[in-house]
Each structure stands twice: as C-alpha cells, then as structure tokens.
Write a protein that holds these residues in place. Structure first.
Motif, short mmCIF file in Angstrom:
data_model
loop_
_atom_site.label_atom_id
_atom_site.label_comp_id
_atom_site.label_asym_id
_atom_site.label_seq_id
_atom_site.Cartn_x
_atom_site.Cartn_y
_atom_site.Cartn_z
N UNK A 82 0.82 -1.21 0.00
CA UNK A 82 0.00 0.00 0.00
C UNK A 82 0.86 1.26 0.00
N UNK A 83 0.23 2.37 -0.39
CA UNK A 83 0.90 3.67 -0.38
C UNK A 83 0.78 4.32 0.98
N UNK A 84 1.52 5.40 1.18
CA UNK A 84 1.32 6.20 2.38
C UNK A 84 -0.08 6.82 2.32
N UNK A 85 -0.72 6.92 3.46
CA UNK A 85 -2.05 7.54 3.56
C UNK A 85 -2.04 8.45 4.79
N UNK A 86 -2.71 9.58 4.66
CA UNK A 86 -2.66 10.58 5.74
C UNK A 86 -4.01 10.78 6.40
N UNK B 263 -5.29 17.69 14.16
CA UNK B 263 -5.38 19.13 14.36
C UNK B 263 -5.22 19.83 13.01
N UNK B 264 -4.13 20.52 12.76
CA UNK B 264 -4.00 21.26 11.50
C UNK B 264 -2.98 20.67 10.54
N UNK B 265 -2.45 19.49 10.84
CA UNK B 265 -1.45 18.91 9.95
C UNK B 265 -1.85 17.48 9.56
N UNK B 266 -1.28 17.00 8.46
CA UNK B 266 -1.55 15.65 7.97
C UNK B 266 -0.39 14.75 8.34
N UNK B 267 -0.73 13.61 8.93
CA UNK B 267 0.28 12.63 9.34
C UNK B 267 -0.13 11.25 8.84
N UNK B 268 0.85 10.36 8.71
CA UNK B 268 0.57 9.01 8.25
C UNK B 268 -0.23 8.23 9.29
N UNK B 269 -1.10 7.37 8.81
CA UNK B 269 -1.77 6.43 9.72
C UNK B 269 -0.68 5.58 10.38
N UNK B 270 -0.74 5.41 11.68
CA UNK B 270 0.34 4.69 12.37
C UNK B 270 0.38 3.20 12.07
N UNK B 271 -0.71 2.63 11.52
CA UNK B 271 -0.74 1.19 11.29
C UNK B 271 -0.25 0.78 9.90
N UNK C 250 8.94 3.52 -1.56
CA UNK C 250 9.31 4.10 -2.86
C UNK C 250 8.88 5.55 -2.97
N UNK C 251 7.72 5.90 -2.39
CA UNK C 251 7.23 7.27 -2.50
C UNK C 251 7.76 8.18 -1.41
N UNK C 252 8.58 7.62 -0.49
CA UNK C 252 9.19 8.46 0.52
C UNK C 252 8.95 8.02 1.95
N UNK C 253 8.09 7.01 2.17
CA UNK C 253 7.87 6.50 3.51
C UNK C 253 6.91 7.34 4.34
N UNK C 254 7.15 7.35 5.64
CA UNK C 254 6.26 8.01 6.59
C UNK C 254 6.10 9.49 6.28
N UNK C 255 4.83 9.94 6.29
CA UNK C 255 4.47 11.35 6.08
C UNK C 255 4.88 11.88 4.71
#
Length: 510
Positions: free
Chosen positions: A416-420, A424-432, A457-462
């Motif tokens: 799967x790809x990274x998903x955010x 609050x006011x910022x986008x972060x990766x789902x921890x799972x 491949x797309x850059x990992x976390x966040x």
C-alpha cells in the motif's frame, strides 16, 4: 451588558481556554468509536506545528516519465526501429536478440523471499523469447481503488508493450462501476446491472461464478429458480410468447489512453449462465460487422471477432428473453503483452477463495496468464488495529489459491501507499501502515512471491502530503490516491525495478 461586563466575560472565556490547553492531555482523549477528542496545547499556541515535508524531488529526479505518450508517429517509428534491431537468420525467419532494457535509476528494488532471487525467472524466460515465439502472454493487475481509471497499470502496460510488443487494454467489464474514461469509454442502454464478488453480495446471486474480473453484468434481472415460482407465473398456456429484453453497450477509444492501448485486432466476449438463446449484433464504427446467436449454456464460453484495422468504437446490441452473465470483453492483439487492469474499490484482496475455482482455472488457462500483480492493503488502514496477523493469514490464503489455480504463474505483491489522516491542522501518516505493509510482505515471502514496497518508494512516513502539495499535484486531496501524473511516476518506479531484475536475468542467461 455593560462594556465592563463584556470585557470580563471575554477574559474569563480566554482564561478557561488557556486553562484547558494546559490541563488537557497532549495525546487527546480516545472516544468509544476510536476517534480522538483533542484540544490545542499551550505549546502549540506559542509555536504552532508545521506540516512535515519530504524531499520527493530527489526521488522524482531519478524517474522520468513520457510527457507525450499518445504520439502515433513516435510509436510507429519505435516499432520500425525495433525491427531494424533484429537479426536476419534466413530469408524466412527474423530472430530478435534479447537486449538489456535501458532504465532510470532504481528508487526502490524488488524484494525477494530468498537471496537466490529466481522467483521471476519463469516469466523472464517467456519475456526474453516473446518476439521469437510470436505468442501472447498476460499479466493481470488486481488492485483496490488506487488503480482505478487504469492508474499505474496504464503506464506499466505502455512501457512493456512498447518494448516487447502487444496491443490493446485487455479485459474490460461490460458495465463499469464508475464512469471513468480510461482505458476505454463505455456507454450503455437498457436495464444493465453489475454484480461483484467483493463488497456486499447481492441476495439474488446464488452461485459463485464471477469470472476472473470478480464481476459480471446482466441486462435483465436475475430470476429465481423455476421451482420457486408459482404455477401461474410459469404457465406457458397463459404466456405463449416470451418477452425479449433489449440492451446495448458501446466501447470507444479514450483520448487519455496510450497509443498501444487503443490499438487491437481482436475482441473477445466472455459469458456464461446463459439459459436462452441470445441475439448479438456487432457494429464497428456504426457499420454492422456481424450478427450471431449465442447458444444456451451453463458453462463459461467465449466468442471472438477479428478486425483488419482497429475500430474507433464497438457497439453491441443484445436481444434475449433472459440475459446471460457477461463477464466482460478483451481487446487485444495477436501477440505480445496483455495487461489487465482489474480495480476493486473497497476490496482488501481476500476474494479469490470466494469464487468458483474450476471456472477461474479455465479462464486463466485460456487467457494464458503468466503473472499476477496484487496491489491491496489500503482499505485495511481506516479500521486501525494493533495486530494484523489475521490479514497476513487471509492474504496468504489468496496467494495459495492463485498458485493452485495457475501453478506456472509468478506473483508480485505491491504494498500500500502512504495515507494521511488529519491531526489538528497537519496531515500525518496512519500509524498502522507499516504493520499492514509487513503483513503483506510476510504473506508474499511465505508463498515464494516477490514484493515491491510502494510506501517506501514514495518516501515512507508522512510522504503523501508532499505528493499532494507538489506542483503539479501528484496526490489527490483525499491524501490516499495518486493523481494520474503521480500514478505514472509510481508506475515508472515499479517498471524500473522490474526491468532491473529482467536485465540481471539476461546477464545470467545470455
């Protein structure tokens, strides 16, 4: 209210908010439905958090994509060039010498279950000799909504068909789930309805014969078994003439598809569960090409039409007392590579074991499927858990099923790809996400399959926010899917990793 009281009220509200920002838990309060109730902290008031940015430009700089893929002249010239590169053995036969394929730098390599890295060798052996054998081999790309609109598949198909020959988009359904314009444009008339093996099962479907695309379409309702109908409904003396259903569908070329995808010389109709004769008229570019009658059958059948030149559109007109189950059409050439895009929105890839194995094996054999690409995992993210052993076990069961049905096919699992999600006011990766990625990889390795880590491949976390906020945007604003251009970058990264291993195979097997 006096100005003094108004001021005191405002100050008391501000003081209350300030107090809450100090005493409220920094990680928020988890509610019963898994969601969090959060409040801005005092530190965040003084120093607001900033959106994390990944340097994806350094990744993209190693990956070039064709900006003008739909160039007919360039495609024809490339085909001619490939012929000039061949070696004439005698006056009757042209032998193509397999040559390493030029690629960009590899951003993320394919991962193999063992250090031998031979799991793709059976497919590479076919690829090496495909022009000499003049055969047709098929790759089936199954995935969730990440590959809808032919995303990722289209560019990978284009590069392989350009390199090894082949035309056409492969399998397309009779009725699309959504009105996307790629790889072909569909229009329908009549009472068409689509039934799928994934998602909520339609109560009228009493069998598990969905075909290799996991869906079928009908232009008349599914009737209950005859023995469940009352005597009045089946009394032929009262209804001596059967009422026919009429429907049509048109498949037209898409301006968004690559040139090899638009070209085809064969159209195959796949159908089954056909209780009555069905009249079919085929129009190519508004001219009647053929009129046939499909005979009743309980089994899976095909009907093939051939064309001297590719029509701009095909129109099928159906007439029958009852519709058969139509599994789809295949638009293809006479040789080379076919790659099917089979997108299943909402699916987690756990459906193969729910379909009729005998029918799947028959269709896979006839289609000559030699490689599966399985790209799932995204739909498992929102329902966060601590452990994904259940998903690993379930996905492993599906791989085993495919290997049993098509023993000589190789399998690549794309993670799967990274998903955010928004905190609050910022986008972060789902921890799972890493846990799901690991579950897919372990399922692949346990069954001697190859894995490609799209997340890394797309850059990992966040990394997804950097794709979304890129100029031009490479990620959609749902922070889950790629834009068409972003999908082509991902496809090219995968292609580079795939062809790197092919080149390595050629060096070992000159």
């Amino acid at each position: 209210m006096t100005p003094k009281k108004t001021l005191l009220f405002i100050l008391s509200v501000l003081f209350t908010l300030l107090l809450l920002s100090i005493i409220f838990p920094k990680d928020g309060i988890t509610l019963f439905n898994g969601k969090k109730w959060q409040f801005i902290t005092f530190e965040e008031i003084l120093s607001p958090p900033k959106q994390t940015k990944k340097d994806i430009d350094s990744l993209l700089s190693h990956t070039t994509i064709d900006e003008e893929p739909d160039d007919t002249l360039a495609f024809v010239q490339e085909q001619k060039k490939e012929k000039r590169d061949s070696v004439l053995i005698d006056s009757q036969y042209v032998y193509y010498k397999p040559m390493p394929v030029k690629i960009d730098s590899v951003v993320r390599y394919l991962e193999f279950p063992t250090s031998a890295k031979t799991d793709l060798d059976p497919f590479f052996a076919l690829l090496k000799n495909i022009k000499n054998d003049r055969k047709k081999i098929r790759i089936m790309h199954y995935g969730d909504s990440q590959i809808e609109t032919d995303r990722i598949t289209d560019y990978f198909r284009y590069k392989l068909q350009k390199q090894f020959g082949g035309t056409g988009c492969g399998l397309v359904p009779a009725v699309k789930a959504f009105n996307f314009k790629s790889p072909m444009i569909h229009t329908t008339k009549g009472q068409w309805k689509r039934y799928t093996v994934y998602g909520r099962r339609h109560p009228a479907v009493t069998h598990n014969r969905y075909g290799v695309t996991g869906n079928f379409s009908r232009f008349s309702p599914i009737l209950p078994p005859t023995d469940t109908l009352d005597s009045f409904a089946v009394n032929k003396d009262l209804t001596p003439y059967e009422l026919n259903h009429y429907a049509s569908l048109t498949i037209a070329q898409s301006p968004y598809s690559f040139q090899p995808t638009k070209r085809y010389s064969k159209c195959k109709l796949f159908y089954g569960n056909c209780p009555k004769k069905v009249k079919v008229k085929l129009y190519a570019d508004e001219s009647l090409k053929d009129s046939v009658e499909l005979q009743p059958t309980n089994n899976y059948k095909t009907h093939t039409w051939t064309f001297a030149r590719t029509p701009g559109n095909l129109k099928f007109e159906f007439e029958a007392p009852e519709s058969p189950d139509i599994y789809g059409f295949s638009l293809e050439g006479n040789s080379g590579i076919n790659i099917d895009n089979i997108a299943m929105r909402g699916a987690a890839g756990l459906f193969f074991s729910r379909m009729n194995g005998r029918m799947l094996a028959q269709m896979y054999k006839e289609l000559n499927v030699k490689m599966f690409i399985l790209q799932f995992g995204g739909n498992t993210v929102p329902g966060m858990r601590d452990n994904y052993a259940f998903y690993q076990k379930g996905f492993s069961r599906q791989i085993k099923r495919l290997k049993k049905l098509v023993p000589d096919a190789v399998i690549i699992v794309i993670g799967l790809a990274d998903m955010s999600m928004k905190e609050k006011d910022i986008y972060v990766s789902y921890p799972n996400i890493p846990k799901i990625r690991d579950a897919l990889k372990q399922a692949a390795f346990a069954n001697q399959c190859v894995y490609w880590d799209m997340y890394e491949a797309m850059g990992g976390k966040n990394s997804m926010p950097s794709w979304v906020f890129h100029d031009p945007p490479l990620g959609e604003k749902d922070f889950t899917h790629f834009t068409p251009k972003g999908a082509r970058y991902i496809a090219k990264m995968f292609y580079n990793a795939f062809m790197y291993e092919y080149n390595r195979y050629l060096r070992k097997n000159p």
